[in-house]
Design a protein around this motif. Structure first.
Motif, PDB file in Angstrom:
ATOM      1  N   TYR A  30       0.816  -1.204   0.000  1.00 19.92           N
ATOM      2  CA  TYR A  30       0.000   0.000   0.000  1.00 19.92           C
ATOM      3  C   TYR A  30       0.861   1.272   0.000  1.00 19.92           C
ATOM      4  CZ  TYR A  30      -4.535   2.153   0.651  1.00 19.92           C
ATOM      5  OH  TYR A  30      -5.690   2.858   0.445  1.00 19.92           O
ATOM      6  N   LEU A  66       1.999   2.498  -3.514  1.00 28.42           N
ATOM      7  CA  LEU A  66       1.005   2.701  -4.572  1.00 28.42           C
ATOM      8  C   LEU A  66       1.113   4.097  -5.175  1.00 28.42           C
ATOM      9  CD1 LEU A  66      -2.252   1.083  -3.155  1.00 28.42           C
ATOM     10  CD2 LEU A  66      -0.640   0.160  -4.838  1.00 28.42           C
ATOM     11  N   GLU A  79      -0.500   7.306  -7.626  1.00 29.88           N
ATOM     12  CA  GLU A  79      -1.782   8.004  -7.512  1.00 29.88           C
ATOM     13  C   GLU A  79      -2.917   7.273  -8.234  1.00 29.88           C
ATOM     14  OE1 GLU A  79      -3.254  12.415  -8.503  1.00 29.88           O
ATOM     15  OE2 GLU A  79      -1.116  12.206  -8.038  1.00 29.88           O
ATOM     16  N   LEU A 111      -4.121   4.240  -6.315  1.00 26.56           N
ATOM     17  CA  LEU A 111      -4.931   4.638  -5.150  1.00 26.56           C
ATOM     18  C   LEU A 111      -6.313   5.086  -5.586  1.00 26.56           C
ATOM     19  CD1 LEU A 111      -2.345   6.569  -2.966  1.00 26.56           C
ATOM     20  CD2 LEU A 111      -3.654   4.531  -2.290  1.00 26.56           C
ATOM     21  N   GLU A 129      -9.765   3.498  -4.449  1.00 27.34           N
ATOM     22  CA  GLU A 129     -10.734   4.300  -3.698  1.00 27.34           C
ATOM     23  C   GLU A 129     -12.068   4.405  -4.432  1.00 27.34           C
ATOM     24  OE1 GLU A 129      -8.384   7.696  -2.581  1.00 27.34           O
ATOM     25  OE2 GLU A 129      -7.365   6.374  -1.132  1.00 27.34           O
TER      26      GLU A 129
END
Ligand code: HAM
Length: 429
Positions: free
Chosen positions: A226, A229, A231, A234, A238
């Motif tokens: 994690y 990661l 952008e 992520l 998300e």
């Protein structure tokens, strides 16, 4: 001692008494897939070994230890019984240019083969329902797959199946993480087991998936993917979670979820239960954006999942659950006496023409013994042809499950009686 040949260890027969549950499950699954617009594919059980090596990955348990591989003695080619379906599905989509027509939502079902140590819930021949979406970058379709599963558990009335998700990120963030992980594993080399030491450079992420209890503290303290990661990774993860929350789908993030096949990136997920002992995963999958290109296609994203049918059926056959009824025939046709066969054969076929299910007694014997068999068959009626009925081109109809007299009627009369009060194709509850 009996010398009958037994099935191969870890490969099971499905017997007639078990078949109604399988058939009910298969019908439910077909309807569910139709509701989401997924179309069926039928794929070969045997493929070139190279397909699985290139897709699942050379340094994985499946490819290293579990494949049923043999040489085709006619041309020396190495072939393998499929251990999973994603590789074949992508191979077929590329071979037949399916993506030319745009993204594809497809599914396949059938046996898979892995030479694992058999135990409850783990077999050498097992069945999967595999679902793949090719050409869609997600994360909407990743979420669609999880929503589909949640709906299927509801339709099957299965509760207590938990969703765990993780992200493996983009290939770039994975490469960064890999370098950090290798350093960490090297620093603890002495504590690793043989598999771990072998995999440290070939496939370090697989070390994190080890089931060896002695390695768990080391795995627990390993760097987390994690933190590496980028952008985009992520954002993808998300956005997926935003959709899951909007759909009220409960999930848990499990940072150590890496999966046993190498083709994944970004989203990976598993559905599991506490009720099956060690073989807890009933369904698993994720995104494989690199696989299509890796198998020679024009780069295109993909994602999917597969369910373990035996594991789900184990949950569905728990003793407190109502089981689907077997579907007994409408009638058992008994016949005896000189010259009755021809009329009996013709009557059985004529009843089937009218959409009725009929077992025609074979093998002779008295009416008494035939009627015992009629009763044991579960049929609702016995249809009886003796010499008098044959001569009059009629049949006698005797209700077996409800009160009522035996009556002698024409074919049309028999059809009417058998069709009346026929149980519908209602669900099993
Ligand atoms: P998998 O996790 O290897 O993924 O298998 C999916 C499911 O098949 C497991 O969760 C489990 O329920 C069942 N399964 C696996 N091995 C056995 C076994 N030996 N005995 C009984 N059941 C078993 C795949 O196969 C991927 N192709 C899934 C996928 C599709 N990913 C993307 N698309």
């Amino acid at each position: 001692m009996s010398d009958t040949i037994q099935a191969i260890r870890g490969m099971s027969d499905v017997l007639p008494d078990q078949a109604p549950l399988w058939e009910w499950f298969e019908d439910t699954v077909r309807g569910w897939l139709r509701d989401y617009g997924y179309r069926n594919m039928r794929l070969p059980i045997v493929e070139k070994t190279e397909l699985f090596v290139r897709s699942i990955g050379e340094v994985t348990d499946i490819v290293e230890k579990e494949m049923y591989t043999f040489v085709d003695h006619l041309n020396g080619e190495s072939l393998t019984l499929r251990p999973e379906g994603t590789a074949s599905c992508v191979r077929a989509a590329l071979q037949h240019n399916l993506l030319y027509a745009g993204p594809q939502r497809v599914y396949y079902t059938g046996p898979m083969f892995r030479h694992e140590r058999p135990q409850k819930g783990r077999y050498r021949q097992f069945h999967q329902v595999g679902v793949e979406a090719l050409g869609l970058p997600g994360p909407d379709v990743d979420a669609e797959h999880m929503a589909m599963c949640a709906r299927l558990w509801r339709r099957l009335e299965l509760d207590g199946i938990r969703l765990e998700i993780n992200t493996l990120g983009s290939p770039e963030s994975r490469a960064r993480y890999r370098a950090r992980l290798v350093k960490y594993l090297e620093s603890r080399f002495d504590e690793l087991d043989e598999d771990g030491r072998r995999r440290i450079h070939a496939n370090p992420l697989r070390v994190l998936d080890s089931k060896n209890p002695a390695l768990q503290p080391l795995i627990g303290a390993a760097p987390r993917l994690y933190d590496d990661l980028d952008e985009d990774s992520l954002k993808h993860f998300e956005a997926l979670q935003t959709i899951l929350r909007a759909l009220d789908i409960e999930y848990e993030i499990r940072p150590r979820l890496v999966r046993g096949l190498d083709y994944y990136n970004h989203t990976v997920f598993e559905w599991s239960t506490d009720r099956l002992g060690a073989q807890a995963a009933v369904c698993a999958g994720g995104r494989y954006d690199g696989l299509i290109a890796q198998l020679g296609g024009k780069p295109a994203p993909g994602c999917g999942f597969a369910m373990g049918v035996e594991r789900l059926l184990a949950l569905l056959s728990e003793p407190e659950r109502a089981q689907p009824p077997a579907t007994p025939p409408d009638a058992y046709l008994a016949h005896s006496g000189a010259g009755t066969e021809r009329h009996a054969w013709r009557m059985a076929e004529a009843l089937r023409d009218a959409g009725l299910a009929v077992i025609l007694h074979c093998g002779g014997g008295s009416f008494k013994s035939q009627l015992r068999k009629a009763d044991a068959s579960g049929a609702r009626f016995a249809v009886i042809v003796g010499e008098a009925e044959a001569a009059a081109e009629r049949v006698a109809v005797k209700p077996l499950r409800e009160l009522g007299e035996q009556v002698t009627v024409s074919l049309a009369g028999a059809v009417e009686m058998l069709q009346a009060g026929r149980p519908g194709l209602a669900g099993r509850r």
